[in-house]
Scaffold this motif. Structure first.
Motif, PDB file in Angstrom:
ATOM      1  N   LYS A   1       0.849  -1.189   0.000  1.00 33.87           N
ATOM      2  CA  LYS A   1       0.000   0.000   0.000  1.00 33.87           C
ATOM      3  C   LYS A   1       0.888   1.244   0.000  1.00 33.87           C
ATOM      4  N   THR A   2       0.302   2.391  -0.346  1.00 31.18           N
ATOM      5  CA  THR A   2       1.033   3.651  -0.279  1.00 31.18           C
ATOM      6  C   THR A   2       0.591   4.459   0.942  1.00 31.18           C
ATOM      7  N   GLU A   3      -0.132   3.819   1.817  1.00 33.56           N
ATOM      8  CA  GLU A   3      -0.528   4.412   3.088  1.00 33.56           C
ATOM      9  C   GLU A   3      -0.227   3.392   4.177  1.00 33.56           C
TER      10      GLU A   3
ATOM     11  N   PRO B   1      -0.358   0.576   6.657  1.00 35.58           N
ATOM     12  CA  PRO B   1      -1.273  -0.552   6.867  1.00 35.58           C
ATOM     13  C   PRO B   1      -1.886  -0.473   8.271  1.00 35.58           C
TER      14      PRO B   1
ATOM     15  N   GLU C   1      -2.771  -5.478   9.390  1.00 34.73           N
ATOM     16  CA  GLU C   1      -2.138  -5.732   8.101  1.00 34.73           C
ATOM     17  C   GLU C   1      -0.613  -5.689   8.158  1.00 34.73           C
TER      18      GLU C   1
ATOM     19  N   THR D   1       4.756  -1.416   2.612  1.00 35.75           N
ATOM     20  CA  THR D   1       4.410  -0.017   2.352  1.00 35.75           C
ATOM     21  C   THR D   1       5.467   0.631   1.476  1.00 35.75           C
TER      22      THR D   1
ATOM     23  N   LYS E   1      -3.599  -2.926  -9.650  1.00 33.44           N
ATOM     24  CA  LYS E   1      -4.133  -2.229  -8.484  1.00 33.44           C
ATOM     25  C   LYS E   1      -5.582  -2.626  -8.267  1.00 33.44           C
TER      26      LYS E   1
ATOM     27  N   HIS F   1      -7.314   0.077  -2.735  1.00 30.98           N
ATOM     28  CA  HIS F   1      -6.126   0.719  -2.166  1.00 30.98           C
ATOM     29  C   HIS F   1      -4.920  -0.221  -2.116  1.00 30.98           C
ATOM     30  N   TYR F   2      -5.037  -1.375  -2.744  1.00 30.09           N
ATOM     31  CA  TYR F   2      -3.973  -2.368  -2.677  1.00 30.09           C
ATOM     32  C   TYR F   2      -3.264  -2.484  -4.027  1.00 30.09           C
ATOM     33  N   HIS F   3      -1.963  -2.629  -3.961  1.00 27.93           N
ATOM     34  CA  HIS F   3      -1.135  -2.756  -5.156  1.00 27.93           C
ATOM     35  C   HIS F   3      -0.499  -4.150  -5.172  1.00 27.93           C
TER      36      HIS F   3
END
Length: 240
Positions: free
Chosen positions: A114-116, A118, A122, A128, A174, A177-179
């Protein structure tokens, strides 16, 4: 009788898959101890080893059973009762020549990040990264596709006679919100996947040029040896 088992495990509970002299907290040791408690004195062989903190949803192992063990569903049930942070998903009889590692044709890894930050639930299972350019990430991943000598993309200690590997797929996706990053290959060197992900992410964040990544892949010059965090990496599937 030789059996093949598909297993899943929470890598945060272990110091890696491979048996180690310095600790019993490995996936291999845990399974072998569970087997011994059932009077099965057998070592296990995996399709490949995973680093400390790396998970698996489709790791494959093989081991040999005494002839009196015929009820494999009962064996699966008993093992799952004894194992913690590891689960046997499937178990089946195979030919005596089957080898979890050497019989494998393809291996698939999945990386989740994620880019935020967890959530607390998580943190052990998702990595991240700072915001990045998805198009640049896919371009970087495309550089890995094909057969290459990955001498600059592995940690020392790889148990192999060659560093040449063929990458069949390397793609980004993507979902909300998950990559996700996916790699499929005929095999991977020690920590190769984490090193490829980190270098691709450096390109996607503008910290490394695609030309520099290409030079490292071609073995001209090493620009980075950093590893992606292990939490988001999963050994997802082995194909035979």
């Amino acid at each position: 009788m030789r059996v093949k088992a598909v297993i899943t495990y929470d890598g945060s509970a272990f110091f890696g898959f491979q048996r180690q002299k310095s600790t019993k907290e490995t996936v291999t040791s845990a399974i072998e101890d569970a087997l011994k408690s059932l009077k099965i004195d057998s070592t296990i062989t995996g399709s490949g080893r995973t680093d400390r903190g790396v998970h698996a949803t489709g790791q494959v192992i093989h081991f040999d059973l005494p002839s009196y063990w015929r009820d494999l569903e009962k064996l699966k049930l008993n093992l799952n009762r004894k194992l913690d942070a590891i689960a046997i998903k499937h178990i089946a009889k195979v030919d005596d020549h089957f080898h979890a590692r050497f019989s494998a044709k393809k291996r698939l890894y999945r990386y989740l990040f994620k880019t935020e930050a967890p959530s607390i639930f998580e943190k052990k299972y998702i990595s991240t990264y700072e915001p990045f350019d998805p198009a640049l990430l896919q371009k970087a991943l495309n550089c890995f596709i094909g057969e290459h000598d990955f001498k600059y993309f592995h940690k020392t200690g790889s148990d192999t006679h060659t560093t040449v590997r063929c990458i069949y797929q390397a793609r980004y996706r993507k979902i909300n919100h998950y990559h996700f990053i996916y790699f499929e290959a005929n095999g991977f060197l020690r920590s190769q996947v984490r090193m490829m992900i980190e270098s691709a992410m450096q390109c996607a964040k503008g910290q490394m040029q695609l030309s520099e990544l290409q030079e490292q892949i071609e073995g001209i010059k090493r620009y980075t040896h950093r590893l992606a965090p292990p939490e988001g990496l999963y050994l997802a599937r082995i194909l035979y």
